[in-house]
Design a protein around this motif. Structure first.
Motif, mmCIF file in Angstrom:
data_model
loop_
_atom_site.group_PDB
_atom_site.id
_atom_site.type_symbol
_atom_site.label_atom_id
_atom_site.label_comp_id
_atom_site.label_asym_id
_atom_site.label_seq_id
_atom_site.Cartn_x
_atom_site.Cartn_y
_atom_site.Cartn_z
ATOM 1 N N VAL A 17 -32.560 -77.813 -19.987
ATOM 2 C CA VAL A 17 -32.226 -77.014 -18.812
ATOM 3 C C VAL A 17 -30.816 -76.491 -18.997
ATOM 4 O O VAL A 17 -29.966 -77.131 -19.603
ATOM 5 N N GLU A 18 -30.577 -75.315 -18.475
ATOM 6 C CA GLU A 18 -29.257 -74.725 -18.599
ATOM 7 C C GLU A 18 -28.354 -75.271 -17.490
ATOM 8 O O GLU A 18 -28.510 -74.941 -16.332
ATOM 9 N N GLU A 19 -27.451 -76.119 -17.873
ATOM 10 C CA GLU A 19 -26.459 -76.640 -16.956
ATOM 11 C C GLU A 19 -25.125 -76.026 -17.336
ATOM 12 O O GLU A 19 -25.030 -75.224 -18.265
ATOM 13 N N ASP A 20 -24.094 -76.378 -16.639
ATOM 14 C CA ASP A 20 -22.767 -75.912 -16.998
ATOM 15 C C ASP A 20 -22.430 -76.369 -18.406
ATOM 16 O O ASP A 20 -22.431 -77.552 -18.714
ATOM 17 N N GLY A 21 -22.128 -75.451 -19.273
ATOM 18 C CA GLY A 21 -21.753 -75.813 -20.623
ATOM 19 C C GLY A 21 -22.889 -75.820 -21.627
ATOM 20 O O GLY A 21 -22.660 -76.005 -22.811
ATOM 21 N N TRP A 22 -24.135 -75.623 -21.178
ATOM 22 C CA TRP A 22 -25.268 -75.573 -22.096
ATOM 23 C C TRP A 22 -25.735 -74.126 -22.252
ATOM 24 O O TRP A 22 -25.914 -73.403 -21.286
ATOM 25 N N THR A 23 -25.949 -73.712 -23.482
ATOM 26 C CA THR A 23 -26.585 -72.432 -23.773
ATOM 27 C C THR A 23 -27.834 -72.720 -24.580
ATOM 28 O O THR A 23 -27.771 -73.348 -25.634
ATOM 29 N N ILE A 24 -28.984 -72.287 -24.091
ATOM 30 C CA ILE A 24 -30.263 -72.625 -24.699
ATOM 31 C C ILE A 24 -30.973 -71.358 -25.119
ATOM 32 O O ILE A 24 -31.075 -70.402 -24.352
ATOM 33 N N THR A 25 -31.468 -71.325 -26.341
ATOM 34 C CA THR A 25 -32.228 -70.183 -26.826
ATOM 35 C C THR A 25 -33.584 -70.658 -27.308
ATOM 36 O O THR A 25 -33.695 -71.624 -28.066
ATOM 37 N N GLU A 26 -34.607 -70.015 -26.838
ATOM 38 C CA GLU A 26 -35.967 -70.348 -27.252
ATOM 39 C C GLU A 26 -36.275 -69.554 -28.510
ATOM 40 O O GLU A 26 -36.027 -68.354 -28.575
ATOM 41 N N GLN A 27 -36.848 -70.201 -29.496
ATOM 42 C CA GLN A 27 -37.048 -69.561 -30.789
ATOM 43 C C GLN A 27 -38.515 -69.470 -31.187
ATOM 44 O O GLN A 27 -38.844 -69.301 -32.347
ATOM 45 N N ALA A 28 -39.403 -69.569 -30.229
ATOM 46 C CA ALA A 28 -40.831 -69.444 -30.500
ATOM 47 C C ALA A 28 -41.499 -68.826 -29.278
ATOM 48 O O ALA A 28 -40.957 -68.888 -28.176
ATOM 49 N N LYS A 29 -42.654 -68.248 -29.492
ATOM 50 C CA LYS A 29 -43.400 -67.640 -28.391
ATOM 51 C C LYS A 29 -44.867 -68.028 -28.496
ATOM 52 O O LYS A 29 -45.485 -67.887 -29.560
ATOM 53 N N VAL A 30 -45.411 -68.541 -27.413
ATOM 54 C CA VAL A 30 -46.831 -68.871 -27.356
ATOM 55 C C VAL A 30 -47.601 -67.599 -27.025
ATOM 56 O O VAL A 30 -47.358 -66.959 -26.004
ATOM 57 N N LEU A 31 -48.532 -67.233 -27.890
ATOM 58 C CA LEU A 31 -49.308 -66.011 -27.715
ATOM 59 C C LEU A 31 -50.641 -66.249 -27.026
ATOM 60 O O LEU A 31 -51.156 -65.384 -26.332
ATOM 61 N N GLU A 32 -51.203 -67.438 -27.243
ATOM 62 C CA GLU A 32 -52.524 -67.730 -26.677
ATOM 63 C C GLU A 32 -52.712 -69.237 -26.600
ATOM 64 O O GLU A 32 -52.261 -69.976 -27.474
ATOM 65 N N VAL A 33 -53.370 -69.679 -25.544
ATOM 66 C CA VAL A 33 -53.770 -71.084 -25.419
ATOM 67 C C VAL A 33 -55.235 -71.113 -25.007
ATOM 68 O O VAL A 33 -55.644 -70.403 -24.087
ATOM 69 N N SER A 34 -56.020 -71.924 -25.693
ATOM 70 C CA SER A 34 -57.438 -72.036 -25.374
ATOM 71 C C SER A 34 -57.823 -73.506 -25.262
ATOM 72 O O SER A 34 -57.544 -74.288 -26.173
ATOM 73 N N ILE A 35 -58.432 -73.868 -24.145
ATOM 74 C CA ILE A 35 -58.922 -75.234 -23.924
ATOM 75 C C ILE A 35 -60.381 -75.146 -23.498
ATOM 76 O O ILE A 35 -60.725 -74.432 -22.553
#
Length: 379
Positions: free
Chosen positions: A208-226
């Motif tokens: 979670v982005e709190e004070d002092g944290w910088t977060i970058t997501e480096q993947a993307k979910v394109l599809e989920v099948s259940i």
């Protein structure tokens, strides 16, 4: 009541939370719990202590309280870039999560789900295949709240964060030796779900982005099948997969102690992977249950998220920006091209201290590694 046998069984969690009123018989006394209070038989109030035990939260979801639903069905994630670029140098997207509390009373619902799963997985199940059915009632309640797709214990709109989990070894012993396979909880559950691995309490690495944290997501979910196994979409499943696009880097077999470090392109990374998979019990636990060997097998890591901790400035000689990364370790299935299964999760973090130089070397090598954006099917 915390040490009562009632609180040690998996099925009793959803039974206690979904019931508006419960009378629990403990070893020494009884306890009454409803939407308004929780008291023991002597009339003394008993504080739940854990936010997952808030009956009012669950019951207001089940009742369809308009104020609650209106608050919590807001847009949860806002992305800074609409499409992932192909150039890895600029391929990260910054996520922004909602504030830690929606109001003075309600927490982020996805984190509340994490709380429930952590409590649930600290309990015992007699039958391993009950792992999802014993949580299905609560999952159904949260689906109404989140208006999200339930994916074998995870939620689609919070998928990348939900993939960052680990699980300790089970109380019962596993076969000794890395080449000794152990049975998973339920082989039909996809490897990227925490429910696929037997073990102790699941730990979610909550970014979670709190004070002092910088977060970058480096993947993307394109599809989920259940594909549900029965009519209940929240219970047992027949099969499942997700399609993900992420930075991908092949590695040597992390369990092979005979690889030549002098010819590998990423000696620090390879050494780290071999060290943790052969010496750390949590890594061995997941590997023994997930690994399925086949001829010509490939191993790789994909980057899920990167974060920067600049909360601490300890003066000259110390680094005030400390990077970290979350990576999934995967192996090919041998069934389809670019089809892999998860065999582990690795976290690397630079900390101020004596080992900082070695940790920095790891990240410098990571930045120079041959990362390629790949579209993968994870089963």
């Amino acid at each position: 009541m915390r040490t009562s046998p009632l609180n040690g069984r998996g099925w009793t969690l959803q039974e206690s939370l979904l019931s508006p009123r419960t009378l629990s018989y403990g070893k020494q006394q009884m306890a009454w719990e409803c939407l308004e209070c929780r008291i023991d038989e002597g009339g003394r109030p008993v504080a739940p202590g854990e936010r997952y035990r808030d009956k009012a939260f669950i019951q207001e979801i089940l009742a369809g309280d308009s104020n609650v639903v209106r608050q919590i069905t807001r847009k949860f994630l806002q992305w800074s870039i609409a499409n992932i670029p192909t150039n890895f140098a600029i391929a990260s997207r910054t996520w922004t999560l909602l504030p830690l509390r929606w109001s003075s009373k309600y927490y982020e619902p996805y984190d509340r789900w994490f709380d429930i799963v952590q409590e649930y997985t600290s309990r015992d199940l007699t039958v391993d295949t009950d792992v999802l059915p014993a949580l299905s009632g609560l999952a159904a309640a949260f689906q109404v709240l989140l208006a999200d797709q339930y994916c074998a214990g995870l939620w689609k709109n919070d998928m990348i964060r939900s993939l960052i989990w680990g699980r300790g070894k089970p109380r019962q012993s596993l076969p000794s030796g890395l080449n000794q396979q152990a049975e998973p909880a339920d082989s039909r559950i996809p490897s990227w779900s925490w429910a696929s691995v037997r073990g102790r309490m699941v730990s979610f690495h909550r970014l979670v982005e709190e004070d002092g944290w910088t977060i970058t997501e480096q993947a993307k979910v394109l599809e989920v099948s259940i594909t549900p196994g029965l009519k209940d979409p929240f219970g047992q499943i027949q099969e499942g997969y997700l399609v993900i696009r992420a930075p991908f880097c092949e590695i040597e077999d992390p369990y092979n102690s005979n690889y030549d470090q002098t010819i590998t392109q990423n000696p620090i990374l390879e050494s780290k992977m071999h060290d943790v998979f052969t010496n750390v019990s949590n890594y061995q636990n997941e590997f023994k249950q997930q690994h399925r060997k086949h001829a010509g097998q490939r191993f790789a890591i994909i980057r899920l998220a990167r974060y920067l901790d600049d909360r601490y400035d300890e003066g000259p000689g110390y680094d005030s920006e400390l990077p970290g990364t979350k990576m999934m370790v995967i192996e090919s299935t041998g069934m389809q091209q670019n089809e892999f299964r998860r065999i582990g999760l690795h976290t690397e973090q630079v900390n101020n201290g004596a080992d900082m130089r070695n940790q920095r070397s790891f990240f410098r090598e990571m930045d120079k590694a041959n990362w390629k954006w790949k579209k993968l099917r994870l089963v």
